[in-house]
Structures are given as C-alpha cells and as structure tokens.
Design an enzyme around this catalytic site. Structure first.
Site, mmCIF file in Angstrom:
data_model
loop_
_atom_site.group_PDB
_atom_site.id
_atom_site.type_symbol
_atom_site.label_atom_id
_atom_site.label_comp_id
_atom_site.label_asym_id
_atom_site.label_seq_id
_atom_site.Cartn_x
_atom_site.Cartn_y
_atom_site.Cartn_z
ATOM 1 N N LYS A 174 -6.711 -86.757 -34.501
ATOM 2 C CA LYS A 174 -7.459 -85.538 -34.185
ATOM 3 C C LYS A 174 -8.801 -85.904 -33.577
ATOM 4 C CE LYS A 174 -9.257 -81.284 -36.170
ATOM 5 N NZ LYS A 174 -10.695 -81.476 -36.020
ATOM 6 N N ARG A 175 -9.371 -86.988 -34.076
ATOM 7 C CA ARG A 175 -10.686 -87.398 -33.572
ATOM 8 C C ARG A 175 -10.642 -87.707 -32.062
ATOM 9 N NH1 ARG A 175 -12.609 -92.053 -36.486
ATOM 10 N NH2 ARG A 175 -11.447 -91.154 -38.223
#
Ligand code: GLU
Length: 509
Positions: free
Chosen positions: A266-267
């Site tokens: 997600k980062r």
C-alpha cells in the site's frame, strides 16, 4: 489431467482490504476452474479472531463481484460442502486434532505464552533463534515430555494447552508444485506448528487442510507467501492418511513494486499515486480503489491476468472468455511479476477506446449531471468522439471537453502572452460581426466562409484561430475549433468572444 473433478477455492482471511495480489489469486483460480468446467469456491478463513476485521468479508465479496468473478459455492451462494465460513465449522476441527494425537502425529503443549517469550529472549541473548521443534520438544512442557498420567492430570485440571504437530524427524519432504516443479525440504528445518489453540479454534494450517480435504479441493492455487507452509501441509496430508486425494499445488509469483525489490505494498501506491486494492476501503486507514479511480473492471482483470501469466504470444488484450480458453498454470512464471502503474492506465485506455461513443456517453452523462450539466446523450456522444483519444479514464473526459458545456472561467496566461497581440481585439471585434452573419449549422461551410472573409481582409488564419480558441476554450487545447463553435452554436460563441474581449483586455493592463 486426472479424472478428478476440478474444484478450486479462494480462501481469504478477512483481516483487511483485499490486496490486488489476492484478486489475481482469485482470478487465476477462476480461470482454471472455468477452463476445466470445475467449481470455484469462496471459503472465508476467519479462525484467527485476533486478526478479524469487521467489514472485510463484505469488502472481499463486493470486490470480487465488481470483478465479475462469480463463485459456484461460497458464503453467499451456499453449496453442499458448507458452511463456507470457518468460524461456522468450529465443531468440525477438534476431532481431526484428536485424530492426529491418537496417531502420534500431534501432541499437547502446556508452555504458557510467557514461558515461550522468555525462551525466545534467552535464545536471542545468545544470538540464536528459538524454534519449537524435534531437537528441543522433549525438554519442553508437553505430552511428549510428560508421562501419560501427568498429561492427563493437566488436561483434567483445565490447564490451557495447544495442540502442536509432531513434525517428522530427519526426513526429506519432497513436494510437487505445478509452477515450480519439485520442491525439497529437510523436515528438521520446519518447526512443530500449533494446530489447535487454547481458545478452542484451529489455526489456519489445520482448518485449511481439513477443509480442503472435506471440500474435495483438487488444486490449491495461492500466493508464493504460502510456499513455506507447504512442507507442513503435505506432512499433514500424510499424517491424516489423505495423501492419495491431496490437492495439487501451484504457488503464484509475488507482485513486485514498480521499482526496486520487494512486494507491492500500500505504501508504494500511496507514494507513487496508484491503488493497490480493487475498491475503496472505507474503514480506519482508508485506501483508494481501482473502481473509484475510474478503472473498468474488465481492464483491471485483464491487467492482473498478465501479472505472472504469460500467454506465449504478443497479445495483451483478452476477454474473460479468451483468458479462460488460453489459461494454463504451466504458463505462469516462477519469478515475481513487476507491477507497472503506467501499464495499468494503458489497459484502461485500450478498453475505453474500444467502447462506442454511445457507451461512453452513458458513462459520462452521470458525471456531467454531477456538475449540474444536463446535456443530451447524442450531443455528449459527439463530444466524446472528438476527445476520447486523449483520455485513459471517463472522468478525464471533463478536462478535455468542459468547454462544450460551459464557458471557460479563466484564460491560460502563457497563451495570452503568446497569442494575444495588440491588434487582436480589433480583429476579433470585426470577426464578431462576421460570425453573427453566417450559419453555424455546417462546420465545413463555416470554414469556407471564414477563409473567404480572412482573405478579403488580409488577415492570417492562424492568428485569428489562436485568439478565438483562447476566448472559447480558455487555452490553446482542444479539438478542431470550428467543430467546437458549430456545436456550441452562434449565440454561445459570440458570448464567449465578447467576454474574452472584456476580460483578456483587463489582464493586459
Ligand atoms: N487464508 C489464507 C490467506 O489468507 C489462505 C491461503 C491458502 O490459500 O491456503 O491467504
């Protein structure tokens, strides 16, 4: 392929939003099942109550519905192998743990979490790693170390225990993976995993094997992160005496970050501005989704299919039916599949260009209505035809076509500087008179008239068109200006030129 009916399952744990890698796993299971007229099953693996996240199961189901991956059996569809939610199958698992104890393949362990933590810390202090395995199990607090009486006394007194698998000692576990071929592991490198917890729930490993067996799963297709569990899983099948009907395994390659090493997270998406989840995740730390970002479900699925699967040709655009026909696990790569956010957009672009102008108008109309614009479908379809080549997403149509629906609110300073000359206002004022005397019905006739007028008055075509465009569009962009003018009509054109003349003059002062 053997005679056995193909039955595959997607078995997510509802611990948060479903990563796009998870959707790819579901897709490959689906393609495989459909190719062999098999069953595609959704099983919710929710035995770890500490990791359970409310809303996650609904999210998973909605995501896969959006992707049009229809299950044959599952929590919503039902089926004769149900229930399909492991928390509802709780009563099933204990007997299987007991069976392993009775056959000397598992044992009771009474070590408290505190005692295990202390041991880990002690090992760490000596720069070693503590593993609960065959080399040490006899010195710990379990039914292999205790006498039968002692064990029974502890069980009778209600002492907390877990059930651990007794990993076979000093043997080589040989496994087959459809994608990776033969995989070999020495059993001494595998610890005695907990199968059953003190809260009366099985762990993932036990429930997963028991359910795959009871649900007659023929192939387990899952992410590479589960490959380290394979020795345990295969050993469990053997310990249960189920090796003959053990599913075949295929571990799919990881999805890698766009650049550098490691798993797509997600980062990465947050940093580089792309979603890693199929749909918007609305809880806690929210996350964007492909659906809300404007991706078509079929473009998303097509893009995912090529992350790891290699059809063996140059073809990149496939319908679901084509993918079903062509898919094979043998053509899935072993090495990680690098995700490219630009390529994802390219896929959406391809699907968008394939749609008819009417289809796109239907998708664009609600967007326009959201802006308070009530345009007719025919007109919107004409607009779409003129600008669709410039966009990847339906919502990007606005930036390319807003001037068909409303006057510009500002004028691009750079274009003003370059194209708005001292003589421009005078020329445009005369053009206004000319425009009010011609018909706007036919673009080509307008062009002829205009050219004649410009010739007669010895004015350059480009000079006029650039300034006109600035007043009508607000910048130097957009499709053919005469087409725009004939579409918005004479009154609106004149209004915009007049307003431009007032406003742009002010800018110059
Ligand atoms: N529940 C596991 C997961 O969340 C399933 C792994 C498997 O397919 O065996 O991915």
């Amino acid at each position: 392929m053997s005679e056995r009916k193909v039955r595959v399952r997607f078995a997510p744990s509802p611990t948060g939003p479903l990563h796009m890698g998870g959707v790819r796993t579901a897709l490959f299971n689906y393609l495989f099942a459909k190719k062999y007229n098999g069953d595609f099953i959704l099983r919710i693996e929710d035995t770890d109550q500490t990791r359970y996240v409310p809303g996650a199961e609904e999210y998973i189901i909605e995501s896969l519905q959006w992707c049009k991956l229809q299950f044959d059996e599952g929590v919503s569809e039902g089926g004769k192998y149900g229930p399909y939610r492991q928390s509802e199958r709780k009563a099933i698992y204990k007997q299987y743990a007991d069976q392993l104890i009775a056959s000397d393949n598992a044992y009771f362990a009474f070590d408290t979490p505190q005692e295990l933590d202390d041991l880990r810390a002690k090992y760490e202090a000596e720069k070693k790693t503590f593993t609960y395995d065959s080399s040490i199990r006899k010195s710990l607090k379990n039914s292999l170390a205790f006498s039968k009486d002692e064990t029974e006394k502890r069980l009778a007194s209600g002492e907390h225990y877990v059930i651990r698998f007794k990993m076979p000692e000093n043997s080589v576990i040989i496994m087959q993976d459809i994608i990776r071929g033969e995989v070999k592991v020495t059993s001494s490198t595998v610890d005695d995993k907990v199968l059953f917890k003190s809260d009366g729930m099985p762990t993932y490993h036990l429930a997963n094997i028991v359910d795959d067996h009871l649900m007659e799963i023929s192939h387990v297709i899952r992410g590479e992160e589960w490959l380290p569990s394979l020795p345990l899983h295969v050993s469990l099948y053997r310990a249960f005496g189920w090796e003959n009907t053990m599913p075949q395994f295929a571990h799919l390659p990881l999805l890698l970050k766009p650049t550098g090493n490691g798993k797509l997270s997600k980062r990465d998406g947050d940093k580089l501005g792309f979603p890693v989840f199929p749909i918007y995740w609305p809880y806690g730390e929210t996350a964007r989704g492909y659906r809300e970002d404007g991706y078509f479900n079929d473009a998303f699925i097509n893009m995912l299919a090529l992350l790891g699967w290699n059809p063996g040709t140059e073809q990149e655009i496939f319908t679901l039916e084509e993918m079903i026909k062509l898919f094979s696990l043998e053509r899935v790569n072993k090495s990680g599949a690098r995700f490219d956010p630009e390529k994802a957009k390219w896929f959406n672009n391809q699907y968008l260009q394939k749609k008819t102008n009417e289809e796109l108008a239907d998708l664009y109309l609600p967007y326009l209505q959201g802006k308070g614009i009530n345009a007719g479908k025919m007109m919107v379809a004409e607009v779409v035809a003129l600008v669709k080549e410039r966009v990847n997403f339906v919502h990007e149509l606005w930036e390319q076509s807003f001037f068909f629906f409303q006057a510009p609110e500002s004028y691009d300073e750079n274009v003003v500087k370059k194209k708005w000359k001292e003589e421009t206002p005078e020329i445009l004022k005369n053009i206004l008179k000319f425009l009010s005397g011609i018909s706007f019905e036919n673009r080509n006739e307008m062009e002829e008239e205009l050219k004649k007028y410009l010739e007669t008055n010895q004015i350059g075509f480009g000079q006029v068109m650039n300034a006109l465009r600035l007043t009508i569009v607000g910048s130097g962009m957009g499709p053919d200006l005469l087409t725009i003018m004939s579409m918005i009509g004479r009154d609106e054109t004149i209004k915009r030129v007049e307003k431009g003349l007032e406003t742009i003059k002010l800018h110059q002062v």
